[in-house]
Design a protein around this motif. Sequence first.
Motif, PDB file in Angstrom:
ATOM      1  N   PHE A 166     111.401 -33.193 -74.256  1.00  0.00           N
ATOM      2  CA  PHE A 166     112.718 -33.071 -73.631  1.00  0.00           C
ATOM      3  C   PHE A 166     113.831 -33.381 -74.638  1.00  0.00           C
ATOM      4  CE2 PHE A 166     116.349 -34.941 -71.403  1.00  0.00           C
ATOM      5  CZ  PHE A 166     116.626 -33.973 -70.456  1.00  0.00           C
ATOM      6  N   VAL A 167     113.691 -34.481 -75.356  1.00  0.00           N
ATOM      7  CA  VAL A 167     114.734 -34.871 -76.303  1.00  0.00           C
ATOM      8  C   VAL A 167     114.794 -33.891 -77.477  1.00  0.00           C
ATOM      9  CG1 VAL A 167     115.553 -36.721 -77.821  1.00  0.00           C
ATOM     10  CG2 VAL A 167     114.622 -37.289 -75.578  1.00  0.00           C
ATOM     11  N   LEU A 205     111.312 -39.950 -69.162  1.00  0.00           N
ATOM     12  CA  LEU A 205     110.174 -40.810 -68.816  1.00  0.00           C
ATOM     13  C   LEU A 205     110.093 -41.072 -67.323  1.00  0.00           C
ATOM     14  CD1 LEU A 205     109.913 -43.756 -71.400  1.00  0.00           C
ATOM     15  CD2 LEU A 205     108.253 -41.922 -71.004  1.00  0.00           C
ATOM     16  N   LYS A 206     111.255 -41.205 -66.687  1.00  0.00           N
ATOM     17  CA  LYS A 206     111.293 -41.604 -65.279  1.00  0.00           C
ATOM     18  C   LYS A 206     111.194 -40.421 -64.304  1.00  0.00           C
ATOM     19  CE  LYS A 206     113.411 -46.156 -65.096  1.00  0.00           C
ATOM     20  NZ  LYS A 206     112.666 -46.634 -63.948  1.00  0.00           N
ATOM     21  N   GLY A 232     106.418 -38.006 -65.708  1.00  0.00           N
ATOM     22  CA  GLY A 232     106.969 -38.264 -67.036  1.00  0.00           C
ATOM     23  C   GLY A 232     106.058 -39.124 -67.890  1.00  0.00           C
ATOM     24  N   ASN A 233     106.003 -38.824 -69.198  1.00  0.00           N
ATOM     25  CA  ASN A 233     105.242 -39.627 -70.152  1.00  0.00           C
ATOM     26  C   ASN A 233     105.893 -39.471 -71.528  1.00  0.00           C
ATOM     27  OD1 ASN A 233     104.262 -37.155 -71.296  1.00  0.00           O
ATOM     28  ND2 ASN A 233     102.611 -37.115 -69.781  1.00  0.00           N
ATOM     29  N   GLU A 234     105.356 -40.144 -72.524  1.00  0.00           N
ATOM     30  CA  GLU A 234     105.979 -40.132 -73.854  1.00  0.00           C
ATOM     31  C   GLU A 234     106.005 -38.725 -74.457  1.00  0.00           C
ATOM     32  OE1 GLU A 234     107.543 -42.527 -75.464  1.00  0.00           O
ATOM     33  OE2 GLU A 234     107.178 -44.062 -73.941  1.00  0.00           O
ATOM     34  N   ALA A 235     104.946 -37.979 -74.257  1.00  0.00           N
ATOM     35  CA  ALA A 235     104.886 -36.624 -74.825  1.00  0.00           C
ATOM     36  C   ALA A 235     105.950 -35.729 -74.204  1.00  0.00           C
ATOM     37  CB  ALA A 235     103.498 -36.023 -74.614  1.00  0.00           C
TER      38      ALA A 235
END
Length: 335
Positions: free
Chosen positions: A180-181, A167-168, A172-175
């Motif tokens: 990434f995760v 996110l950072k 970066g955003n939620e999508a």
Amino acid sequence: MLLKKLVQAGVVVALVAQSAIAADLALLNVSYDPTRELYQDINQAFAKQWKQKAGDNVKIKQSHGGSGKQARTVIDGLDADIVTLGLAYDIDEIAERGLIAKGWQKRLPNNSTPYSSTIVFLVRKGNPKGIKDWSDLVKPGIAAITPNPKTSGGARWNYLAAWGYALKQPGGNEAKAKEFVSKLYKNVPVLDSGARGATTTFVERGIGDVLITWENEALLAIKELGPNKVEVVAPSLSILAEPPVAVVDKVVEKHGTRKLADAYLQYLYTDEGQEIIAKHYYRPTVEKEAKKYAAQFPKVTLFTIDELFGGWTKVQKTHFADGGTFDQIYQPGKK
């Protein structure tokens, strides 16, 4: 001679009276996975202090496992006098069942958190895969070891630390964080139920290139194995992990152990308790002790769960509830 006999008799009577007053007391501490060694030392020191102060013999029993799993055992009837779990949500779940009073986090300093930690990487000596940050964990050919967020509090911290890192990043955003995760968990060959099991998988079974773990687990592994076996890599960014503690009200009322249970948790905030905490590589939260031991911990920029995620209730519903984000992204066997 008569006076001497009377004095001796008085001493015997006093000793008998003291013995009659002294009680055998017991507590059950239900804790999360990597705290075995910490609480063994805490228990011994607290029992000694209580014996000197109150004259009673105290035995503290321990139960360890993944934090979420441990919370469930208490909800299902395990008579824990106190819980020392990996995250506040697990204690909130016990409170929701009426076993712990609401507002429990306000009873003790620092939101009932006597120590904190963070999430780091443990790699094999020489760091053969060149792992330096979270971005390296999603590369092809990297096997990352982390426990199951469904059962382990540490695993949830690991997951959120990775999500927060993504996110950072610029743009970066939620999508992008979800993507990434998702890539990270495709590099996870096995999910143990708790943090200690994951450490065993990495260290003893030799599986994986990197262990994502509690800072204290990583530093303890180096102490036990030696720096010629493994080493710690501190990522550029991680999460402030705050494992809280609480008295289980319904149980201590039934057992008559409230005074002892309260004293046990308060002991964690004493100078002696904080020293033991630091010795086991947890970060003390009492300012004096935190400053004293700051040098033994890696320098890591930390964010909080409230800052990035809006707290545990929201996180649990979004990420770890059945059908949540974790279930969406972790699908074993699919690459």
